[in-house]
Each structure stands twice: as C-alpha cells, then as structure tokens.
Design an enzyme around this catalytic site. Structure first.
Site, PDB file in Angstrom:
ATOM      1  N   ASP A  41       0.715  -1.032  -0.220  1.00 22.55           N
ATOM      2  CA  ASP A  41      -0.014  -0.334   0.193  1.00 22.55           C
ATOM      3  C   ASP A  41       1.155   0.968   0.210  1.00 22.55           C
ATOM      4  OD1 ASP A  41      -2.149  -1.536  -0.159  1.00 22.55           O
ATOM      5  OD2 ASP A  41      -2.783  -1.356   1.498  1.00 22.55           O
ATOM      6  N   GLU A 120     -15.515   8.055  10.649  1.00 26.04           N
ATOM      7  CA  GLU A 120     -15.883   6.824  11.072  1.00 26.04           C
ATOM      8  C   GLU A 120     -14.314   5.825  10.543  1.00 26.04           C
ATOM      9  OE1 GLU A 120     -18.772   5.616   7.948  1.00 26.04           O
ATOM     10  OE2 GLU A 120     -17.865   6.738   5.574  1.00 26.04           O
ATOM     11  N   LYS A 122     -12.062   3.616   8.489  1.00 25.25           N
ATOM     12  CA  LYS A 122     -12.074   3.162   7.088  1.00 25.25           C
ATOM     13  C   LYS A 122     -10.713   1.795   7.411  1.00 25.25           C
ATOM     14  CE  LYS A 122      -9.193   4.397   2.850  1.00 25.25           C
ATOM     15  NZ  LYS A 122      -8.749   2.687   2.107  1.00 25.25           N
TER      16      LYS A 122
END
Length: 712
Positions: A41, A120, A122
């Site tokens: 990532d 919120e 992830k």
C-alpha cells in the site's frame, strides 16, 4: 494557471508519467483483479502521489486514461458483470494533518461555513454494492471500475451479517429500490486463522485482510466463502427510490432500521480539531478494533452540501480518507540469522534492507522457528511481506512468490548453537523449536537470563539493562543470575562500565553515579511479591499468570518446591504442562544449579514467601474478572493483585465464563464483546464496590448501556 502559462511536458516527464502509469495499472490488476499484490500500500500510494505531482506540474498529462482519473479497481474475469445504478467512487487520501487542513480549507472556500463532519473508520476490506428491490436482495456487485462490477451475489448470500430481506420501521420504511454500499472484511482473528490454513495447505498467505476478503468473496464455490467468516459494515447509499436522507448520519440510521450493520464508532463532529482527536485516538487504538483499519474517512454530513460540492472524475469532493502509515509492506530479505534465548530456544530472524513500516524503520523481524521458515518457504533474497502492528515485534508473514529471483536456494538451518557451538536438539519429538541444551554456561542464554531477571516482569531492577548485564558477565563479577543480589561496590569497581578515573585526592578507579544507583536499586528490589521471583527463575512455560496463581495457591517458594506434579497441576491456571516443567526444573539433571540460584537469592535477603494479609476479605472467591482500558487508581499490575488477593481470577480475555468486565478509559474490543455476550460491566467505581463487598455490592448495573440510556 492560465492556458498561456501551461508548460509543455518534456520528453523526460512524459516517459516518467508513462512508466508510473504502467506500474500503477499493473499493481491495480494484481491487487483488485488477482488478489495477489506485488506492490504494498505504501509503495502504491507513493507512486500515485508522484504521478499526481507530475500532472500538477504538467496538466496536459492528466488525460481521462490516467490512473489518477480512474476509480481504483478492475472487473476480473470469471464472473458476470453488471453496471451499478449509480457510480461507485474512490476517495482522495490525506497522509498528514496539513493535507487534511488543505481539504477542509477548500470546503470553506466554497462558501460552506464550518460543516459538521462525520468520521468513521476506514476498513481494510472489499467494497461491495448491494441492490435491494422491494426489500429483497437481488444483486451484489464488487466495485470493479466504478461503473461496472462483478456479480458475487451467490457468495454474498453466505455472509451472515447481510440480510436477504430488509425490515423497516415507521420512521424508515423500506424503499422500492436502493443500492447499499459497504465493506466486506475478515475480522482479525478469522484472517489469522485463514493464513494459518493457507500455510498448512502449502499455499501462499494473503498479504492483508482486504485481499483475503476479496479472495474469499471471489470463490467459485459459495461453500468456501461461507467457511471464511466474512462480515460486512455499511458506509453509504447509492441509487435510491422512495428515500432521501437529509444527512449521512440519517442514512446510517435508516440502514440500521432496515437490518443492516453500520459501525458503532461513527461520530459527527463540529470542528476539524475534534476530527483530528478522533484520528489520533484510533491511531493509538487501531488494534483494539475487531477488524483491520488503515485510516479514518471524513465526510461532510449534510447531503445537500455533498451535492453542492460534487465530485471529480473519480472521487467526491465532500469526503477524504486520512491514511495511517502502512503496517504491512514489502521488504527485501538480505539474510536469515539466528539467536539463542534465555531458555535455549534458537530463533531465526530476518535481516532486511531498512524498511519503514508503521512509522518506524525496521531492519530485523522474527521468523519464530525453523519450522515456520520452512513452512512459509522464506529465502534470503526474497521480497517478503513485513508486518509491524502496534507494539508487536515485526514479523515476516511470508514471501511474495511472483517477485522471487529464479533459482533462489532454500535456507539451510544451522545444526549448532551460534553462541557456544553446542549441537541443537528437539525438546521432544516433533517439537517445532530447536534448543541449545547448554543451559548453564551458554553465553547467550546466560546474558539473556541476567537481563530478564532485571526486567519489568521480574524484579524490575532499574540500571541493569542488557549493556550492564553484558559488562558484569564479561568482568566475571557475575557467574550467573544467582549472584545479582550479592553485587557490591568492590564488584562494580571491577566492571569498567561502572567506574571512572580517580579525581585529585582519590585513589584508584571510583564507582560512578550509575553504579551507586544500581546498588541502591538492588537493595530495594529484594522485597518483591513471590510471583515476580518465580518469573525471574526463567522456568519454561512459567509466565506472570501462572506465577501469580502458584504464589496465591502456595504462598512460599518452599511450598512450591515441595509440591508434587498433581498438586501443582491442580492450581487454577497452571495445568499439567507447567507443573511438569516446574518439577523438571527443581528435580531434573540441572536441578543443582537451579536450586543454587534460589538459595543465593534467599541468602542475600530476597523474600521467598508472601505475607498473607488476613485482613483482606476473599470477596471474589471463584469469580473471573477482566479489566480493559485505563483505570485512574490502578496500574495493570496492581489491578491484578487486587483481584487475586481477594480470591478472584484476573483474566486477559472475555468469554461466557467471565463474571465481570471492568471498563476504563480507551477500552477496546473486550468491552464490545462483553456487551455482545450480555456480561456484567462495571466502571472503576463499581469495581471498587465489587472488591469491597463482592457481587452483592454491585447487584444493580453500575452504568446504563447506551441503548438503555436512549430508552430512558
């Protein structure tokens, strides 16, 4: 920049852009289409940022075909494909608070006055789009390229948390048609179990939970998907008929009313400062969540403002993902080496090119044992998947097979101890570990034992770290850990680390301030609880929990030494393996020098029995108590002591057998599990009442649950 000011991209920039575009597209195919990434990532994010930087500098390179203008994902072969009724977009990322500030500043420049922001977590999973018609689930699609997704309906129907039919309420009736967007994921426990199964079957591990979830959802056989404990949390609504929410938070209320799962950790916050606090909190507590997270998503809550802000070609302007530093990265494995620990266990570890993971640079990572190296088929020269989660020691999860150089030889495990040269042995047949049997005089084992005696879990002696332990052994003022409490000024003066040259008027070398501090600390650490003395002996399998149980049950070292295997094993939390290990330590072939350590400590004044406080009532006799989060008046050790001395069991995990769960500040998933199991939950005040008076003192719940508070 006006059209007249646009600079034409030079050939070098075009070539760099083309190369980056190809790398990114290939990585997307491997990540989204094949569920077998070759780029981690962090590498992907860095490549995308480099591409976007080029396009900022030379806008003519920003064409509709550029990866920066596309929604992340592909439509994989092998599944039927369908169009989404409303396009599924990606999110732009922020990697720092400065970038988050920039995004927020753009909102304000658009004339929006301090909008409320919904935050919120992830989730590291697979985006999914569920189409319900008249309440019935008719189709489930992956995000694909944003316009078209793969039909995985049969597999989605096996996920227990996804209802086949929606329910409704008077406030939120079920709409005629609605697309529900969410994230399919594997809980952490299920992910670890799946990778273990992969290794046992000789298959490569999944790089991360997202790819594990994707691979599970794309199985041709729905029974395999059903076996993998997938879950889903909803985070939005796409196309809808018969329902128009005023806000994102209202949309989530509707989803819950329809029987769908949304996160319990969502918060609507009025200021960016509070958003940053939310981000920081979950950055520190990301491992308290039952699923993997890689950041926090921040959204403008007001739907009218969302429409006003609109979207780019790939992402909404009203939302952004704040990304945490990646905890799993690809790293180049240079070598596999081994070291010998305090109980003789020889552990292989990887030596890697310096690699940044989870915010720190890592050069070494554990491989656990020789069996794991073979099972994972990790070889020097491989590109490996490196993981560092929170305070956990960096670990090599496995190799990236597609990046292995051709002809790379397997690693050959050593047959002899790297410290003393003694031939390694198995403790018993089939043991996954290899051990050096030269326990008494192996330099590596001796050093590790001396260092361990001074550690926080044992005597907690400040000033006796690894460097000091090595210096004392090298100066031969210590022959083993039994000599530690016999150290005096004369001994330390013979150790170069603790001496200095004489000043004018002094004779010979003099003890340093650190040397005197060590002596002072040794004098204060002789009066520790018995369980700490037990831990300090480095008996295999005897950790703090077993040591506490033994100290509570027997009260003295003499009683433990005299107890037979049956009596030891009958102690709550001990069992046969630990009991046998203790008796082997006290009575086995090496018992002479083992017992000599105890005798030396006792002669030096170390307390070998706990003083029973008969004034403390056994209010928790037979009860199991779990404490999670931080308490104001108790440390981690003192809260366990408070439970054990009153006859209770201080457990580290929540189960149906748990009697009470004490919840402090920043409590994690244990508190959530306690609620799910319907267990008794106490705050710190309730815990103190429990200690004082037992279960009868907390006959009523100490705190309402959130749902009860709302009903009240």
């Amino acid at each position: 920049m006006s059209s007249d000011e646009v600079r034409s991209a030079p050939d070098e920039a075009r070539s760099q852009h083309a190369e980056l575009s190809q790398r990114i597209e290939e990585a997307r195919q491997r990540y989204y289409g094949d569920d077998s990434p070759t780029m981690d990532d962090g590498q992907f994010d860095a490549a995308m940022r480099e591409l976007e930087s080029l396009e900022e500098k030379f806008p003519e390179l920003r064409t509709p075909d550029s990866p920066s203008q596309k929604v992340g994902g592909v439509v994989a072969a092998g599944f039927a494909s369908f169009d989404h009724l409303q396009r599924m977009e990606s999110l732009d990322n922020a990697f720092s608070y400065e970038e988050l500030d920039t995004w927020y500043g753009r909102l304000l420049r658009d004339g929006i006055a301090a909008p409320e922001l919904l935050c919120e977590l992830k989730i590291d999973g697979l985006a999914i789009n569920l189409l319900y018609e008249d309440g019935e689930l008719v189709r489930a699609l992956t995000r694909g390229d944003g316009s078209t997704g793969e039909d995985v309906t049969a597999n989605v129907r096996t996920i227990a948390s996804i209802p086949h039919r929606l329910t409704g309420t008077a406030e939120f009736p079920v709409p005629g048609r609605v697309e529900v967007r969410g994230e399919v994921f594997l809980p952490v426990v299920a992910f670890e179990r799946l990778n273990e199964q992969q290794l046992d079957a000789g298959k490569p591990v999944f790089a991360n939970p997202r790819n594990a979830a994707a691979g599970s959802l794309r199985q041709k056989n729905p029974e395999i998907t059903a076996s993998r404990a997938l879950d889903m949390i909803c985070h939005g609504i796409g196309f809808r008929e018969g329902f128009e929410p005023a806000s994102q938070s209202q949309a989530y209320a509707a989803l819950r009313a329809w029987g769908l799962h949304t996160s319990e950790r969502i918060k609507v916050l009025p200021t960016l400062a509070e958003v940053q606090e939310f981000i920081e909190h979950y950055g520190e507590h990301r491992h308290d969540v039952e699923h993997e997270i890689d950041g926090v998503v921040v959204k403008v809550d007001d739907v009218t403002l969302q429409r006003r802000l609109g979207s780019t070609s790939r992402a909404p302007r009203w939302a952004i993902a704040f990304k945490y530093p990646p905890e799993e990265v690809n790293a180049k494995l240079l070598a596999i080496e081994v070291n010998t620990g305090r109980t003789g266990r020889v552990t292989p570890f990887g030596v890697m090119e310096p690699t940044k993971v989870a915010g720190s640079t890592v050069e070494r990572a554990t491989l656990h044992n020789f069996y794991e190296v073979k099972r994972k088929d990790v070889r020097p020269g491989d590109t490996v998947i490196l993981r560092k989660a929170g305070d956990v020691i960096p670990e090599i999860l496995g190799a990236v097979p597609d990046l292995r150089p051709e002809g790379l030889p397997e690693w050959v495990a050593p047959t002899h101890c790297p410290s003393c040269g003694t031939e390694l042995v198995e403790q018993k047949e089939g043991d996954k570990d290899r051990r050096c049997p030269n326990h008494r005089s192996c330099p590596a084992q001796l050093l590790e034992r001396v260092y361990f005696v001074a550690g926080r879990g044992a005597f907690d002696i400040e000033g006796l770290g690894s460097e000091a332990a090595a210096a004392l052994l090298e100066a031969e003022v210590l022959t083993d850990e039994g000599d530690i409490f016999d150290l005096d000024a004369d001994a330390l003066v013979r150790t170069e680390l603790f001496t200095r040259a004489a000043k004018k008027g002094e004779e010979g070398r003099q003890l340093t301030a650190n040397g005197q501090k060590l002596l002072d600390n040794l004098a204060t650490r002789k009066d520790v609880p018995l369980w700490r003395v037990l831990v300090a002996l480095s008996v295999r399998h005897v950790g703090p929990s077993a040591a506490r149980a033994l100290a509570t049950a027997f009260g003295s070292m003499e009683a433990i030494r005299d107890a037979d295997v049956e009596a030891l094993a009958a102690t709550e939390g001990v069992g046969g393996v630990i009991a046998a290990s203790l008796r082997e330590w006290f009575d086995g072939p090496e018992s002479d020098w083992h017992n000599a350590i105890i005798d030396k400590w006792a002669a030096a004044g170390v307390r070998m029995a706990d003083e029973r406080d008969e004034g403390v009532a056994r209010t928790l006799e037979g009860l199991t108590v779990v404490v999670t989060g931080s308490l104001v008046n108790y440390t981690r050790d003192s809260v366990k002591e408070a439970i054990i001395v009153r006859g209770g069991k201080a457990s580290g995990s929540v189960s149906k057998k748990t009697d009470f769960v004490v919840v402090g500040d920043n409590a994690g998933s244990k508190a959530d599990k306690a609620e799910q199991l319907g267990l008794r939950i106490l705050d710190e005040e309730g815990f103190e009442r429990l200690l004082a008076g037992g279960p009868d003192a907390v006959a009523e719940p100490a705190a309402e649950t959130e749902s009860e508070a709302e009903e009240g």
